[in-house]
Motif scaffolding. Structure first.
Motif, short mmCIF file in Angstrom:
data_model
loop_
_atom_site.label_atom_id
_atom_site.label_comp_id
_atom_site.label_asym_id
_atom_site.label_seq_id
_atom_site.Cartn_x
_atom_site.Cartn_y
_atom_site.Cartn_z
N LEU A 75 0.85 -1.27 0.20
CA LEU A 75 -0.07 0.13 -0.09
C LEU A 75 0.78 1.26 0.13
O LEU A 75 0.52 2.01 -0.81
CB LEU A 75 -0.93 0.10 1.11
CG LEU A 75 -1.85 1.33 1.44
CD1 LEU A 75 -2.64 1.64 0.11
CD2 LEU A 75 -2.80 1.11 2.70
N GLU A 76 1.92 1.37 0.78
CA GLU A 76 2.74 2.55 0.77
C GLU A 76 3.44 2.72 -0.42
O GLU A 76 3.43 3.83 -1.03
CB GLU A 76 3.77 2.22 1.94
CG GLU A 76 3.37 2.34 3.52
CD GLU A 76 4.47 2.11 4.34
OE1 GLU A 76 5.64 1.78 4.21
OE2 GLU A 76 3.84 1.91 5.45
N TRP A 77 4.08 1.55 -1.27
CA TRP A 77 4.62 1.72 -2.31
C TRP A 77 3.50 2.32 -3.45
O TRP A 77 3.73 3.16 -4.19
CB TRP A 77 5.00 0.38 -2.82
CG TRP A 77 5.82 0.22 -4.25
CD1 TRP A 77 6.80 0.80 -4.39
CD2 TRP A 77 4.92 -0.16 -5.64
NE1 TRP A 77 7.07 0.53 -5.99
CE2 TRP A 77 6.02 0.27 -6.40
CE3 TRP A 77 3.69 -0.46 -5.81
CZ2 TRP A 77 5.88 -0.02 -7.90
CZ3 TRP A 77 3.44 -0.50 -7.16
CH2 TRP A 77 4.27 -0.44 -8.02
N ALA A 78 2.30 1.67 -3.53
CA ALA A 78 1.24 2.22 -4.35
C ALA A 78 0.92 3.75 -4.05
O ALA A 78 0.76 4.58 -5.09
CB ALA A 78 -0.15 1.24 -4.08
N LEU A 79 1.10 4.14 -2.81
CA LEU A 79 0.77 5.48 -2.70
C LEU A 79 1.82 6.49 -3.17
O LEU A 79 1.63 7.41 -3.72
CB LEU A 79 0.34 5.69 -1.17
CG LEU A 79 -1.19 5.13 -0.63
CD1 LEU A 79 -1.05 5.24 0.94
CD2 LEU A 79 -2.12 5.98 -1.32
N ASN A 80 3.04 5.98 -2.75
CA ASN A 80 4.11 6.68 -2.96
C ASN A 80 4.45 6.69 -4.63
O ASN A 80 4.95 7.72 -5.08
CB ASN A 80 5.61 6.06 -2.41
CG ASN A 80 5.41 6.26 -1.02
OD1 ASN A 80 4.64 7.33 -0.44
ND2 ASN A 80 6.43 5.45 -0.15
N THR A 81 4.10 5.64 -5.27
CA THR A 81 4.17 5.77 -6.85
C THR A 81 3.04 6.23 -7.49
O THR A 81 3.02 6.03 -8.94
CB THR A 81 4.86 4.24 -7.19
OG1 THR A 81 3.76 3.48 -7.04
CG2 THR A 81 5.94 4.02 -6.51
N GLY A 82 1.94 6.49 -6.81
CA GLY A 82 1.05 7.29 -7.50
C GLY A 82 0.11 6.06 -8.40
O GLY A 82 -0.42 6.41 -9.46
N ARG A 83 -0.03 4.79 -7.85
CA ARG A 83 -0.94 3.67 -8.56
C ARG A 83 -2.17 4.26 -8.98
O ARG A 83 -2.76 4.42 -7.39
CB ARG A 83 -0.54 2.33 -8.05
CG ARG A 83 0.82 1.84 -8.20
CD ARG A 83 1.29 1.71 -9.86
NE ARG A 83 2.65 1.50 -9.71
CZ ARG A 83 3.32 1.56 -10.75
NH1 ARG A 83 2.58 1.48 -11.79
NH2 ARG A 83 4.58 1.14 -10.84
N THR A 84 -2.79 4.47 -9.69
CA THR A 84 -4.25 4.83 -9.93
C THR A 84 -5.05 4.00 -10.54
O THR A 84 -6.21 3.92 -10.34
CB THR A 84 -4.39 5.97 -10.92
OG1 THR A 84 -3.83 5.67 -11.98
CG2 THR A 84 -3.43 7.27 -10.30
N SER A 85 -4.69 2.76 -10.66
CA SER A 85 -5.35 1.66 -11.12
C SER A 85 -5.10 0.21 -10.70
O SER A 85 -4.06 -0.09 -10.14
CB SER A 85 -5.48 1.35 -12.62
OG SER A 85 -3.88 0.94 -13.28
N GLY A 86 -6.00 -0.56 -10.43
CA GLY A 86 -5.88 -2.02 -9.83
C GLY A 86 -5.85 -1.94 -8.24
O GLY A 86 -6.33 -0.94 -7.79
N VAL A 87 -5.79 -3.03 -7.73
CA VAL A 87 -5.79 -3.45 -6.14
C VAL A 87 -4.51 -3.39 -5.72
O VAL A 87 -3.74 -4.24 -6.14
CB VAL A 87 -6.76 -4.55 -5.90
CG1 VAL A 87 -6.55 -4.89 -4.53
CG2 VAL A 87 -8.22 -4.51 -6.48
N TRP A 88 -3.96 -2.58 -4.75
CA TRP A 88 -2.59 -2.64 -4.21
C TRP A 88 -2.81 -2.31 -2.83
O TRP A 88 -3.47 -1.65 -2.30
CB TRP A 88 -1.88 -1.36 -4.98
CG TRP A 88 -1.77 -1.52 -6.24
CD1 TRP A 88 -2.55 -1.07 -7.04
CD2 TRP A 88 -0.64 -1.85 -6.90
NE1 TRP A 88 -1.89 -1.33 -8.61
CE2 TRP A 88 -0.87 -1.87 -8.31
CE3 TRP A 88 0.44 -2.81 -6.48
CZ2 TRP A 88 0.13 -2.49 -9.13
CZ3 TRP A 88 1.38 -3.39 -7.31
CH2 TRP A 88 1.24 -3.34 -8.77
#
Length: 132
Positions: A75-88
């Motif tokens: 989750l931290e990685w997804a937030l820090n890298t701006g993942r906007t699609s998918g489940v993370w």
């Protein structure tokens, strides 16, 4: 033949992943080795649409995440890298948008600064006082 895993990295069909494009080195991807999703079908984590089948797919993907020992790092990685699609990290797109929005609201303004307005937010000393 190469295929792309859910992080966007390419690797062989054996499940090894080339992390040379990870940005900050292989250490940044160390947590991924323990991820519950590493051997799962990547498409599970990227449902298409908002239909009932897509919602069921999101629920199944989140079940995988909630059983994962590195859910928080993901989750931290997804937030820090701006993942906007998918489940993370056990969250869908809308949940991550809410988390980012709430995080921005909690970040305090730098010390000594006030909200911007006329004069850049700085108070000017009073100069129009009458001498008594």
């Amino acid at each position: 033949m190469d295929q792309t895993d859910r992080t966007g990295q390419t690797g062989s069909r054996t499940g090894t992943t080339d992390r040379s494009h990870a940005g900050s080195g292989a250490d940044a991807w160390e947590w991924l080795r323990d991820a519950a999703c590493v051997d799962a079908d990547p498409e599970l984590f990227f449902p298409v649409g908002d239909s009932d089948p897509a919602a069921e797919q999101v629920a199944r993907a989140k079940e995988v995440c909630h059983s994962c020992p590195v859910e928080r790092q993901c989750l931290e990685w997804a937030l820090n890298t701006g993942r906007t699609s998918g489940v993370w990290g056990g969250t869908d797109e809308e949940e991550r948008r809410r988390l980012r929005r709430n995080e921005r609201r909690r970040v305090p303004a730098p010390r000594g600064r006030q909200a911007s307005g006329p004069g850049g937010g700085k108070r000017r000393p009073r100069t129009h006082q009458r001498d008594a």
